[in-house]
Design an enzyme around this catalytic site. Sequence first.
Site, mmCIF file in Angstrom:
data_model
loop_
_atom_site.group_PDB
_atom_site.id
_atom_site.type_symbol
_atom_site.label_atom_id
_atom_site.label_comp_id
_atom_site.label_asym_id
_atom_site.label_seq_id
_atom_site.Cartn_x
_atom_site.Cartn_y
_atom_site.Cartn_z
ATOM 1 N N CYS A 82 57.305 -25.917 123.477
ATOM 2 C CA CYS A 82 57.393 -24.981 124.609
ATOM 3 C C CYS A 82 57.669 -23.548 124.164
ATOM 4 O O CYS A 82 57.286 -22.608 124.848
ATOM 5 C CB CYS A 82 58.470 -25.452 125.575
ATOM 6 S SG CYS A 82 60.062 -25.676 124.784
ATOM 7 N N GLU A 122 63.975 -26.445 132.888
ATOM 8 C CA GLU A 122 63.546 -25.964 131.558
ATOM 9 C C GLU A 122 62.031 -26.046 131.537
ATOM 10 O O GLU A 122 61.468 -27.133 131.372
ATOM 11 C CB GLU A 122 64.162 -26.853 130.469
ATOM 12 C CG GLU A 122 65.678 -26.768 130.367
ATOM 13 C CD GLU A 122 66.156 -25.508 129.647
ATOM 14 O OE1 GLU A 122 65.376 -24.906 128.893
ATOM 15 O OE2 GLU A 122 67.318 -25.117 129.857
HETATM 16 P P1 NAD Z 1 55.207 -32.395 133.148
HETATM 17 O O1 NAD Z 1 55.787 -31.379 134.056
HETATM 18 O O2 NAD Z 1 53.820 -32.864 133.398
HETATM 19 O O3 NAD Z 1 56.100 -33.731 133.167
HETATM 20 C C1 NAD Z 1 57.490 -33.722 132.935
HETATM 21 C C2 NAD Z 1 58.124 -34.896 133.645
HETATM 22 O O4 NAD Z 1 57.898 -34.763 135.043
HETATM 23 C C3 NAD Z 1 57.582 -36.261 133.237
HETATM 24 O O5 NAD Z 1 58.667 -37.138 133.083
HETATM 25 C C4 NAD Z 1 56.694 -36.663 134.397
HETATM 26 O O6 NAD Z 1 56.685 -38.047 134.635
HETATM 27 C C5 NAD Z 1 57.322 -35.941 135.583
HETATM 28 N N1 NAD Z 1 56.324 -35.558 136.593
HETATM 29 C C6 NAD Z 1 55.035 -35.169 136.362
HETATM 30 N N2 NAD Z 1 54.425 -34.861 137.520
HETATM 31 C C7 NAD Z 1 55.339 -35.062 138.498
HETATM 32 C C8 NAD Z 1 55.315 -34.905 139.911
HETATM 33 N N3 NAD Z 1 54.209 -34.512 140.543
HETATM 34 N N4 NAD Z 1 56.440 -35.162 140.614
HETATM 35 C C9 NAD Z 1 57.561 -35.559 139.972
HETATM 36 N N5 NAD Z 1 57.639 -35.738 138.640
HETATM 37 C C10 NAD Z 1 56.556 -35.486 137.906
HETATM 38 O O7 NAD Z 1 55.393 -31.837 131.676
HETATM 39 P P2 NAD Z 1 54.922 -32.476 130.308
HETATM 40 O O8 NAD Z 1 53.433 -32.445 130.258
HETATM 41 O O9 NAD Z 1 55.620 -33.757 130.057
HETATM 42 O O10 NAD Z 1 55.515 -31.407 129.265
HETATM 43 C C11 NAD Z 1 54.879 -30.233 128.942
HETATM 44 C C12 NAD Z 1 55.462 -29.056 129.675
HETATM 45 O O11 NAD Z 1 56.869 -29.014 129.517
HETATM 46 C C13 NAD Z 1 54.976 -27.726 129.112
HETATM 47 O O12 NAD Z 1 54.750 -26.823 130.165
HETATM 48 C C14 NAD Z 1 56.144 -27.230 128.264
HETATM 49 O O13 NAD Z 1 56.201 -25.850 128.077
HETATM 50 C C15 NAD Z 1 57.296 -27.734 129.062
HETATM 51 N N6 NAD Z 1 58.465 -27.883 128.209
HETATM 52 C C16 NAD Z 1 59.521 -27.063 128.408
HETATM 53 C C17 NAD Z 1 60.627 -27.176 127.578
HETATM 54 C C18 NAD Z 1 61.843 -26.297 127.733
HETATM 55 O O14 NAD Z 1 62.850 -26.637 127.133
HETATM 56 N N7 NAD Z 1 61.792 -25.218 128.471
HETATM 57 C C19 NAD Z 1 60.640 -28.140 126.575
HETATM 58 C C20 NAD Z 1 59.542 -28.961 126.435
HETATM 59 C C21 NAD Z 1 58.456 -28.835 127.252
#
Ligand code: NAD
Length: 454
Positions: free
Chosen positions: A240, A206
Amino acid sequence: MVIIQKQRNFFDTQKTKDVAFRKNSLKRLQNEIISREDDIAAAIYKDFKKPKFETLAAETQFVLAELKTLIRKIDYWASPERKSATLMNWPSSDWIYKEPYGRILIIAPWNYPFQLAFAPLISAVAAGNTVVLKPSEVTTHTAAVISEIVSAVFEPEHVTVVEGGVDVSQKLLDQKWDYIFFTGSTRVGKIVYQSAAKHLTPVTLELGGKNPTIVDESAALNLAAKRIVWGKFLNAGQTCIATDYILVHKSVKEKLIEALKQNIIKCYGKNIEESQDYARTVNQKHLNGLKEMLEGQEIIFGGEFNNQDNYLAPTLVNEPNLDSKLMHGEIFGPILPIIAYETEADIAKHIMIYGKPLATYVFSKRKKFQEKILKTYSFGGGAINDTVIQITNKKLPFGGVGASGIGAYHGRMSFDLFSHHKAIIKKANWFDAPLRYPPYNLPMNIVKKIKHLF
Ligand code: NAD
């Protein structure tokens, strides 16, 4: 990791296959969430001052509504589903058996830190899986409450929370899982997909996107502005499926801008920083990234910030340079660029720059135009004459396409997502048509009619 082995052993006991056990777990979780609703709101407020109304509506009540449906429907959804049989296999009865995948890893983001952790978790449990949940390290207070709630309801070998940052997430991803459900950025989604591929683990991703909102010359401008402002500045733009940028027909652009400004003031007052209804950006790093996006832009409303509090005002930007940082990736904050278009070809030119977005919105009274946008462009989901609301109907799939994700969930789709669908034909013994067995004596002109038996 010891906990993963413990979950494997627990899953192998077959206990999670018992639907009464699952239902009981969900009911206990329901009670726990209801009794902790104020703590959850307080934790999210500490993390980024999300207004209590927004937490109740979009986090706890959202999850409680999904839980209620799961508890009500679980017996029906978990039972084998009968499908009509074909003549080919007569006499038989044909079925889909729903089987839990096994051990599920859920990785959640920070922007709806409760909803996006628990919505997949409850469906994974309902479908009979064990779960390791890694909430976002960015919203630490919420992560702590999530952990307390889970440990109050579940044995760790059934469901557990592992808190931590990128390193912990990567360690978890190094393990073998039966399904990975990830919500977060497209960049990290690619890392998750690569890790899953090593073990052929199925995934739901997602992800985010750059969501256009198109306003044509026939739109009800004030109502459009009101609905755009609501969906954009809810959660301080950190949603998002919020509008990322507006494409407005040049003949109504000035009127729309005026209506956007008026509606921002109507929602948050003249001193927005004092408003109890406006959240903060999640941390200094995120605020700094947003401030960089504003450099060199023509700000026509807002732009004020307060570093002490991670505050950034709802901000309107006129005609951003398409090569600027603001227009490169997802904004994910309270900045709203406004771009005029003249022809439908201009719309295409803008939308096609980016990958398939998670959402697209159209404000127009012209049905033909609405349909044309819906049928021409690929995106996760959207709305006509509104924004964000597609997430509120659990009968509609929620998910992206292309760069904005893989798979969709909510309601029954979530239950099905966390279940392998096993195709089973139960054959009767009292009759056995000889035709399929060698030696093949059937004349070829009859074989060519076999398609009618499928
Ligand atoms: P992110 O991708 O930075 O982090 C999400 C999760 O991944 C966190 O738990 C983090 O610890 C982990 N993570 C981060 N870097 C990692 C890596 N290198 N390797 C493994 N795990 C890692 O996202 P965020 O900043 O928490 O959220 C914002 C993003 O999420 C935006 O792009 C938003 O559009 C998206 N989002 C999508 C939805 C959806 O339902 N489609 C909903 C909410 C947010």
